[in-house]
Design an enzyme around this catalytic site. Structure first.
Site, PDB file in Angstrom:
ATOM      1  N   GLY A 222      19.333  -9.505  54.483  1.00  0.00           N
ATOM      2  CA  GLY A 222      17.940  -9.510  54.929  1.00  0.00           C
ATOM      3  C   GLY A 222      17.598  -8.168  55.551  1.00  0.00           C
ATOM      4  O   GLY A 222      18.275  -7.161  55.315  1.00  0.00           O
ATOM      5  N   LEU A 223      16.562  -8.143  56.369  1.00  0.00           N
ATOM      6  CA  LEU A 223      16.141  -6.861  56.944  1.00  0.00           C
ATOM      7  C   LEU A 223      17.261  -6.213  57.740  1.00  0.00           C
ATOM      8  O   LEU A 223      17.491  -5.015  57.637  1.00  0.00           O
ATOM      9  CB  LEU A 223      14.915  -7.069  57.830  1.00  0.00           C
ATOM     10  CG  LEU A 223      13.632  -7.399  57.077  1.00  0.00           C
ATOM     11  CD1 LEU A 223      12.490  -7.607  58.048  1.00  0.00           C
ATOM     12  CD2 LEU A 223      13.277  -6.300  56.087  1.00  0.00           C
TER      13      LEU A 223
ATOM     14  N   GLY B 173      20.760  -6.909  57.717  1.00  0.00           N
ATOM     15  CA  GLY B 173      21.962  -6.614  56.933  1.00  0.00           C
ATOM     16  C   GLY B 173      21.696  -5.593  55.840  1.00  0.00           C
ATOM     17  O   GLY B 173      22.507  -4.690  55.608  1.00  0.00           O
TER      18      GLY B 173
ATOM     19  N   HIS C 133      10.752 -22.588  63.141  1.00  0.00           N
ATOM     20  CA  HIS C 133      10.492 -21.363  62.399  1.00  0.00           C
ATOM     21  C   HIS C 133      11.546 -20.289  62.624  1.00  0.00           C
ATOM     22  O   HIS C 133      11.914 -19.550  61.721  1.00  0.00           O
ATOM     23  CB  HIS C 133       9.126 -20.839  62.835  1.00  0.00           C
ATOM     24  CG  HIS C 133       8.758 -19.535  62.245  1.00  0.00           C
ATOM     25  ND1 HIS C 133       8.706 -19.341  60.892  1.00  0.00           N
ATOM     26  CD2 HIS C 133       8.426 -18.344  62.806  1.00  0.00           C
ATOM     27  CE1 HIS C 133       8.357 -18.093  60.650  1.00  0.00           C
ATOM     28  NE2 HIS C 133       8.201 -17.463  61.777  1.00  0.00           N
TER      29      HIS C 133
ATOM     30  N   GLY D 137      25.085 -10.834  54.749  1.00  0.00           N
ATOM     31  CA  GLY D 137      23.636 -11.017  54.841  1.00  0.00           C
ATOM     32  C   GLY D 137      22.924  -9.760  54.376  1.00  0.00           C
ATOM     33  O   GLY D 137      23.329  -8.643  54.719  1.00  0.00           O
TER      34      GLY D 137
ATOM     35  N   GLU E  85      18.317 -11.894  63.552  1.00  0.00           N
ATOM     36  CA  GLU E  85      18.138 -13.236  64.099  1.00  0.00           C
ATOM     37  C   GLU E  85      19.476 -13.877  64.465  1.00  0.00           C
ATOM     38  O   GLU E  85      19.530 -14.788  65.301  1.00  0.00           O
ATOM     39  CB  GLU E  85      17.389 -14.115  63.070  1.00  0.00           C
ATOM     40  CG  GLU E  85      16.911 -15.437  63.638  1.00  0.00           C
ATOM     41  CD  GLU E  85      16.142 -16.295  62.625  1.00  0.00           C
ATOM     42  OE1 GLU E  85      15.861 -15.808  61.524  1.00  0.00           O
ATOM     43  OE2 GLU E  85      15.838 -17.449  62.959  1.00  0.00           O
TER      44      GLU E  85
ATOM     45  N   ARG F 158       3.270 -18.275  70.829  1.00  0.00           N
ATOM     46  CA  ARG F 158       3.623 -19.383  69.952  1.00  0.00           C
ATOM     47  C   ARG F 158       4.055 -20.642  70.693  1.00  0.00           C
ATOM     48  O   ARG F 158       3.632 -21.750  70.337  1.00  0.00           O
ATOM     49  CB  ARG F 158       4.746 -18.947  69.017  1.00  0.00           C
ATOM     50  CG  ARG F 158       4.255 -17.915  68.058  1.00  0.00           C
ATOM     51  CD  ARG F 158       5.343 -17.420  67.157  1.00  0.00           C
ATOM     52  NE  ARG F 158       4.754 -16.543  66.154  1.00  0.00           N
ATOM     53  CZ  ARG F 158       5.447 -15.871  65.264  1.00  0.00           C
ATOM     54  NH1 ARG F 158       6.758 -15.941  65.249  1.00  0.00           N
ATOM     55  NH2 ARG F 158       4.839 -15.111  64.381  1.00  0.00           N
TER      56      ARG F 158
END
Lengths: 644, 251
Positions: A44-45, A47, A403, A42, A427, A332
């Protein structure tokens, strides 16, 4: 069970735990770091930042992503912002307040120590990103600007227009690119992890498939890090990218890693409503819009007048009415449920009746259209492109959509799962957001884990592992490889009639209905019975799924089939968790447990625990085993969450 | 709505490709262009034909994965937008639509409509970063940046890295992409220390990858989904001129 369910939270006062832990953790000397190989899945932010930082420190990093470039990981789509306790606006913010808001926002279902650490390192993230050249919004004096977000009464959110995730990810990607050029990180784009390899109970490698050539490869390492994001796409329609999937974490679960709180899913209140059956994804409209937009529906049922024709007196600004102190900035889960409620009452708007208005008329009158354009221009453009409507002239229509997922693989304070050597970030782990995540906290957690937590905790594991890396032809690797090959062949051999997507869509609708914004025991039971049937249909030798093409080539049907097969197992686990958690908390709303006013009713005596599931096989009699980690609250009082 | 489709099909990088005709009916005008391709693929699977391979991920115009040339235009007829942000209501009922991959020599075709854009990653690896070691950063507000400069940096940084600029350019130049990164970092005080090295490294890598040069046709700017201005190319040329002069003078 492999390993233990010990959270390894250091003792001592909350504010000193992390410093103390850092001081007591083992280190790896610079000259030894190059002897270690670290696999990070991964980019993303979480990884991306972890790979860049470990590369800088001198480890040999192999970084994998399914996308064609590390820069395309789905963190890129985050719009609104990133929280930090800088208190630049001088409005009373502090590390403690950010910690408290986050733990309260999570409905007291997360670990105090993890959340406190997150709040503590939040300020370092902003410093780091600014140093990398992330173009955060600024005031005329040149200092950083802030805005407010749901669930907080201070302005602590840093942002780069409506593209904060993109800019933070590009910062991490550029840091990663620097390490690729320096030779410390080797990139494997368009490569999917299909299994985790354990040797003597430790995570020592992965099996991957090259998505271009179909080549299956064994990668051995000293430690494995999963930063593979969430499982929101189990619902088929979500705001996640099309490729987001649960495969990496689910395969780790099947190898013995515990999956924690899978039923905690976040349904975001402000998305563009579903329009047709062929829709492939839902689009989020940043929560930051709720700073200036007012949410309302008509007071009357089935009121089909155009919004501008409905007089003020006949509108119900239900969030402002129900939650006067937070108003449109209620968290939320609460905002989503309120939207569902008014639509269930028949007061929803738009063709389908599943929508509510988000109205900027008053803000435009107060601030002028230009200011609104400057703040949210790109969001208004996205809305216009998708719906064909101009939100400067008439209110947006919004509805909740899946989401984010707060559940994930269980990890201890070191972000290590119960399998020694397997670390899980962002996440993909379960650790910081409890039963509901506050806005602008996902980016914070991803970067906290990757830049400032893992680089301190990974050496603690590695220090005892010098020279223990197995060769990639170790029997465990060969066995895992042959399992992966067998599974791929099995999928290709199915001579079915239905497309992969049609199974995925059916599973998604079922879960949205039974395990979505509101759940009850009867519905969950139904889903738990139906999902195995659907799985059986999928795998049926005739009439099941159809996967055309070959395994040794670029084959998107095959990729999706493997992912959907995992979703078809994972969806059941999610429902089992939702059924076992016989209380309401955060995003998990069990209809049986609500107050007279329809708010979530927690049961702290029986459920102030993390639920961590151990794989035993699928379906009866091999049901997963539930392990519980009690949550201890020493610094905060468990309170009923009130935003009134 | 009903459409006739002409789609580029090619088995692999080495095989020869060609246009193939398809028809599709009963498409709602609110269907996105990529969803229309999803529906076509579902039909193909049901009839036993291998689906059309195309790349997409976020489907909201930010990840930069889509790479379709639609009716001869990179990302299709509606600008600024990525192909995933196109809706069928933007086409005429009964229209014939041609779909090809981005055509750039430096982006070889992988299969059908899928291309390999790793050249863009290598350009960034050649200097498109600030060397700021994790943990060594000063307090964020210690360096004020005028709002105007921060805004300009953001405009350049908005590039989504799709490569449409190179696909639209008659010279297959990637200068809009490269100049956006160079400008983003040159506008900020954090980018100053490596300013010369960065522009020299990235421009040279661009040449190594076989991209062409800019001859001011502005096609790149016209198709850019992120509305990156071609004026950044002028900025990059100035940066390059100064840096190469300095290099020659041994600075």
């Amino acid at each position: 069970m492999i390993g233990s369910l010990e959270s390894r939270i250091p003792d001592g006062p909350l504010a000193e735990k992390w410093r103390k832990h850092q001081n007591n953790s083992r280190l790896v000397a610079p000259n030894n770091r190059r002897r270690f190989e670290i696999i990070i899945v991964g980019t993303g932010l979480a990884g991306g930042s972890a790979a860049a930082t470990l590369g800088e420190q001198g480890y040999n990093v192999k970084s994998f992503c399914y996308q064609d470039s590390a820069r395309r990981a789905h963190s890129i789509a985050a719009q609104g912002g990133i929280n930090a306790a800088k208190n630049y606006p001088n409005d009373g913010d502090s590390v403690y307040r950010l910690f408290y808001d986050t733990i309260k926002g999570g409905d007291f279902r997360s670990r105090e120590a993890n959340v406190y650490r997150l709040a503590e390192v939040s300020n370092l993230i902003i410093d780091q990103c600014v140093a990398q050249g992330v173009p955060f919004a600024r005031e005329y004096g040149g200092l950083l600007a802030n805005r407010s977000f749901g669930g907080a009464q201070v302005s602590r959110t840093f942002y780069a227009r409506g593209q904060t995730g993109q800019q933070l990810l590009l910062g991490a990607y550029q840091a990663l690119s620097r390490q690729v050029a320096a030779g410390t990180v080797k990139m494997f784009p368009q490569t999917e992890m299909l299994d985790l390899v354990l040797v003597d109970g430790h995570a020592k490698g992965i099996i991957t498939r090259n998505l271009i050539t179909g080549e299956i490869v064994r990668h051995a390492a000293d430690a494995v890090v999963l930063a593979t994001g969430g499982y929101g796409n189990v619902f088929y329609l979500s705001t996640n990218a099309r490729g987001c999937n649960v495969t990496a974490t689910y395969r780790a679960y099947k190898k013995g890693a515990l999956f924690a709180n899978p039923c905690y899913t976040q349904i975001h209140p402000t998305c563009i409503p579903v329009s047709g059956q062929h829709q492939s994804k839902l689009t989020l409209m940043s929560e930051s819009l709720r700073n200036d937009g007012r949410v309302w529906v008509p007071k009357k049922k089935n009121d089909h007048r155009a919004p501008n024709e409905i007089p003020e007196g006949e509108r119900d600004y239900y969030l402002e009415r129900k939650y006067p102190s937070f108003g449109n900035l209620a968290p939320r889960d609460i905002s989503s449920r309120s939207a569902k409620e008014v639509c269930d009452e028949g007061r929803g708007v738009g063709e389908t009746g599943r929508g509510v208005y988000l109205d900027f008329k008053e803000a435009i009158a107060r601030l002028g259209e230009n200011t609104i354009r400057e703040r949210y221009g790109n969001l208004f453009d996205i809305y216009g492109k998708i719906t064909g409507d101009n939100a400067y002239e008439k209110p947006m229509r919004i509805y909740p959509a899946v989401h984010y997922t707060m559940g994930g693989l269980w990890v201890d304070y070191n972000l290590m799962s119960n399998i020694p050597g397997l670390h899980v970030l962002g996440e993909a782990n379960f650790s910081d957001h409890g039963a509901n995540r506050l806005g602008a906290s996902a980016l914070m957690q991803g970067l906290a884990d990757g830049y400032f937590v893992l680089p301190y905790t990974l050496p603690n594991y590695l220090a005892g592992q010098i020279g223990k890396r197995p060769a990639p032809d170790h029997p465990e690797f060969l066995r895992a490889e042959s399992e992966v090959r067998g599974r791929i062949q099995h999928l290709l051999d199915l001579d079915g009639a239905r497309s992969v997507d049609s199974f995925h869509r059916e599973l998604g609708l079922l879960l949205w209905d039974k395990c979505g914004m509101a759940r009850n025991a009867a519905g969950l039971q139904e889903a738990i019975e139906r999902i195995p049937q659907l799985r059986e249909e999928f795998w049926s030798p005739n009439g099941g799924v159809s996967v055309l093409g070959k395994g040794e080539t670029f084959n998107q049907s095959l990729e999706r089939a493997g992912r959907v097969a995992d979703f078809l197992e994972f969806g059941e686990l999610m429902c089992r968790d939702a059924l076992a958690r016989d209380e309401s908390c955060g995003g998990h709303f069990r209809e049986e447990h609500q107050t007279a006013e329809g708010e979530a009713l927690r049961d702290d005596d029986n459920f102030a625990d993390v639920f961590a599931w151990e794989y035993q096989g699928n379906g009866k009699p091999n049901e997963p085993i539930l392990h519980q980690e009690p949550l201890h609250f020493e610094s905060v009082q468990l309170a009923t969450r009130s935003y009134k | 709505m009903k459409f006739k489709l002409k789609i580029w099909r090619q088995d692999s990088a080495k095989s020869k490709g060609g246009m193939k005709r398809y028809e599709i009916d009963q498409v709602s005008e609110n269907t996105s262009f990529l969803e229309m391709l999803d529906i076509l693929n579902e039909q193909l699977v049901n009839s036993g034909e291998e689906p059309v391979a195309f790349d997409s991920d976020c489907r909201e115009g930010i990840c930069g994965t889509c790479s379709l040339t639609i009716n001869g235009e990179a990302h299709g007829p509606s600008h600024p937008a990525a192909a995933c942000q196109l809706y069928m209501r933007q086409f005429k009922d009964g229209e014939t639509i041609t779909v090809e991959p981005f055509r750039v020599r430096s982006f070889p075709i992988v299969k059908d409509l899928v291309i390999d854009r790793s050249a863009l990653d290598r350009i960034v690896q050649a200097g498109g970063f600030v060397s700021a070691r994790t943990g060594s950063a000063p307090e964020a507000n210690s360096t004020p940046i005028p709002k105007h400069n921060a805004d300009l940096a953001m405009e350049a940084a908005a590039c989504i890295g799709c490569g449409a600029c190179a696909a639209a350019c008659p010279n297959a130049s990637a200068m809009l992409f490269t100049s956006a990164k160079i400008s983003h970092l040159a506008f900020l005080p954090q980018g100053q220390a490596e300013r010369s090295r960065r522009v020299l490294g990235m421009v040279r890598q661009m040449d190594v990858e076989g991209f062409g040069n800019c001859t001011n046709t502005y096609e790149c700017e016209a198709v850019c989904p992120a509305e990156i201005s071609a004026s950044f190319i002028a900025k990059m040329n100035r940066e390059y001129a100064v840096a190469s002069l300095r290099e020659r003078m041994g600075e």
